[in-house]
Design an enzyme around this catalytic site. Structure first.
Site, PDB file in Angstrom:
ATOM      1  N   LYS A 178       0.829  -1.207   0.000  1.00 25.32           N
ATOM      2  CA  LYS A 178       0.000   0.000   0.000  1.00 25.32           C
ATOM      3  C   LYS A 178       0.872   1.270   0.000  1.00 25.32           C
ATOM      4  CE  LYS A 178      -3.956  -2.224   0.067  1.00 25.32           C
ATOM      5  NZ  LYS A 178      -3.832  -3.628   0.312  1.00 25.32           N
TER       6      LYS A 178
HETATM    7  C1  PLP Z   1      -5.307  -4.404   0.749  1.00 27.42           C
HETATM    8  C2  PLP Z   1      -6.764  -4.191   0.740  1.00 27.42           C
HETATM    9  C3  PLP Z   1      -7.583  -4.652   1.779  1.00 27.42           C
HETATM   10  C4  PLP Z   1      -7.072  -5.526   2.887  1.00 27.42           C
HETATM   11  O1  PLP Z   1      -6.119  -4.910   3.652  1.00 27.42           O
HETATM   12  P1  PLP Z   1      -5.349  -5.776   4.778  1.00 27.42           P
HETATM   13  O2  PLP Z   1      -4.691  -4.705   5.591  1.00 27.42           O
HETATM   14  O3  PLP Z   1      -4.372  -6.646   4.058  1.00 27.42           O
HETATM   15  O4  PLP Z   1      -6.351  -6.532   5.540  1.00 27.42           O
HETATM   16  C5  PLP Z   1      -8.921  -4.352   1.738  1.00 27.42           C
HETATM   17  N1  PLP Z   1      -9.449  -3.654   0.720  1.00 27.42           N
HETATM   18  C6  PLP Z   1      -8.705  -3.213  -0.304  1.00 27.42           C
HETATM   19  C7  PLP Z   1      -9.347  -2.438  -1.393  1.00 27.42           C
HETATM   20  C8  PLP Z   1      -7.343  -3.485  -0.342  1.00 27.42           C
HETATM   21  O5  PLP Z   1      -6.617  -3.079  -1.380  1.00 27.42           O
END
Ligand code: PLP
Length: 369
Positions: A178
Site C-alpha cells: 500500500k
Molecule cells: C489491501 C486491501 C484490503 C485488505 O487490507 P489488509 O490490511 O491486508 O487486511 C482491503 N481492501 C482493499 C481495497 C485493499 O486493497
C-alpha cells in the site's frame, strides 16, 4: 532489469524505530500506537483513529460497530480486493454486488446501487479504486435518502482529499504493497465518537480498560461489556507507521507525478489503450491501471512484459467470479465490472520508480501490442 509492480520504501529510520521499541521492552498497546493514531487522525482532520492489525479487521469492526448483522444487506463493489466483501459475511449479513459506473470510471455505480437497494439494505461500502476518490458527498445524499450507513474502504487512499469526511467510518490498510506500510496493519477513523469507543473496545476483547492504563496503575480491574476480538496493532508496527506517515504526502505527490508521466507517454505511444479517470481526478495514485484494447490477449502482453523485466498485475479479478462467491451467489452478472476486469492491466507504480523506467515500460508495452 527488474521493475516490480510495487516496492515499499524502508530504510534506516524504520530500523532505528524498531530498535528503540525493543530497547524499551514495551511491545504492544503503548505510547507509539497512541501517537500513531493521533498523527493519523490529525492528517485526516478527525479527532480519533483506532489502529488495528489489518484493514480486514477494521472493516469487520466497522460493520459490527454499525450493528449490521444477519438479515441485513450491504451494497458492495465486486471490483475490489475480496476482503471488502468477506467482512460483510463475517457479521452474517449479505453482500449485494453492485456494478461499476463505466469502463473509464470503475467506481461502484450509483444507478446500479439504486436498483439493488431494498428495505433490507443497511449500508454501502465504497472503495477508492486505485486511489481515485469516489464522490462520497454524492453517496451521502443517497445514503440519507435511504437510511443507509456509508463505510469507506480507503485501503488505496491514505492522506488524500476528504476521505473520511462524508462517511460513517473509513478504514485504511498498511499492508506492504500500500501507499504506506507497517507490514500488516490498518486504521479506522470516524467523526462519530460513539462508534470510535465501540471499535476501541471491540479491538481489545471487549474490555473496559486498556493494558496501558492498568500498567500505569490508573486501573486495577476491568469488565467485559461486549463480544470483543484481538485486533490490536503492536508497538513495532506503530513505530514503523509513524516514520512512514511523515513521508506519505511526499510519496503520494511522487506517485501523482509519475501517473501524469504515464498518461502523457500512453497518450503519445499507445492511444488505443484506455486510462481510467481523468488527469484531474483527485487521487492517491495507488495503482496505474489501463485497459487494453478489446481483443488483445492480456496473458501474452503480461508474459512479454515479464520477459522485459516488467512485473504487471490485474486489479481485480472480481469477487463475484471467485469459486466461493459463485457458489453463494450463482446468478450475479455485472457486465461493466466483468469487461473491465477482462481488459485491465496494472503497470508498476511506486515512489522509487524512475521516470526513465516509465518511458521504458510504455515503449515495451506499445511494442508488444
Ligand atoms: C489491501 C486491501 C484490503 C485488505 O487490507 P489488509 O490490511 O491486508 O487486511 C482491503 N481492501 C482493499 C481495497 C485493499 O486493497
Amino acid at each position: 532489469m527488474e521493475i516490480s509492480l510495487c516496492d515499499p520504501v524502508l530504510g534506516e529510520n524504520e530500523k532505528n524505530a524498531l530498535c528503540s521499541v525493543i530497547d524499551s521492552r514495551w511491545l504492544t498497546m503503548g505510547d507509539r500506537v497512541a501517537s500513531f493514531e493521533n498523527a493519523f487522525a490529525h492528517l485526516h482532520d478527525v479527532e480519533h483513529a483506532v489502529a488495528v492489525n489489518s484493514c480486514t479487521a477494521g472493516l469487520h469492526l466497522a460493520l459490527l460497530a454499525l450493528d449490521i448483522s444477519a438479515g441485513d444487506e450491504v451494497l458492495v463493489p465486486s471490483l475490489t480486493f475480496v476482503a471488502t466483501v468477506n467482512a460483510v459475511l463475517y457479521v452474517g449479513a449479505k453482500p449485494v454486488f453492485v456494478d461499476v459506473a463505466a469502463l473509464d470510471r470503475p467506481h461502484i455505480s450509483l444507478e446500479d446501487a439504486k436498483i439493488k437497494c431494498t428495505n433490507k439494505t443497511k449500508a454501502i461500502i465504497v472503495m477508492h479504486y486505485g486511489g481515485y476518490l469516489v464522490d462520497t458527498f454524492k453517496w451521502r445524499n443517497f445514503a440519507e435518502r435511504n437510511g443507509l450507513f456509508i463505510i469507506e474502504d480507503a485501503a488505496h487512499a491514505p492522506g488524500t482529499g476528504d476521505v473520511g469526511r462524508w462517511s460513517d467510518i473509513s478504514v485504511y490498510s498498511f499492508f506492504s504493497n500500500k501507499n504506506m506500510t507497517t507490514g500488516e496493519g490498518g486504521m479506522v477513523i470516524s467523526r462519530r465518537g460513539i462508534l470510535i469507543d465501540r471499535i476501541k473496545r471491540m479491538r481489545s476483547h471487549g474490555m473496559t480498560t486498556l493494558t496501558l492504563e492498568r500498567h500505569r496503575g490508573h486501573a486495577h480491574s476491568y469488565d467485559v461489556t461486549m463480544l470483543g476480538y484481538n485486533y490490536r496493532m503492536d508497538e513495532l508496527r506503530a513505530a514503523i507507521g509513524l516514520i512512514q506517515l511523515e513521508r506519505l504526502a511526499q510519496w503520494n505527490d511522487r506517485r501523482r507525478d509519475l501517473t501524469l508521466l504515464y498518461r502523457q507517454q500512453l497518450a503519445d505511444s499507445f492511444p488505443d489503450c484506455t486510462v481510467p479517470f481523468g488527469n484531474d481526478h483527485k487521487t492517491a495514485a495507488h495503482l496505474m491501471p489501463i485497459l487494453l484494447p478489446d481483443g488483445v490477449d492480456r496473458n501474452i502482453v503480461m508474459n512479454k512484459l515479464r520477459d522485459s523485466g516488467i512485473q504487471t498485475s490485474i486489479h481485480y479479478p472480481p469477487a463475484h467470479r471467485f469459486e466461493y462467491y459463485r457458489n453463494l451467489f450463482p446468478d450475479t452478472h455485472l457486465p461493466t465490472t466483468e469487461s473491465f476486469a477482462d481488459r485491465e492491466l496494472s503497470l508498476p507504480l511506486h515512489p522509487s520508480l524512475s521516470k526513465s523506467k516509465i518511458i521504458y515500460i510504455v515503449k515495451k508495452l506499445s511494442q508488444c501490442i
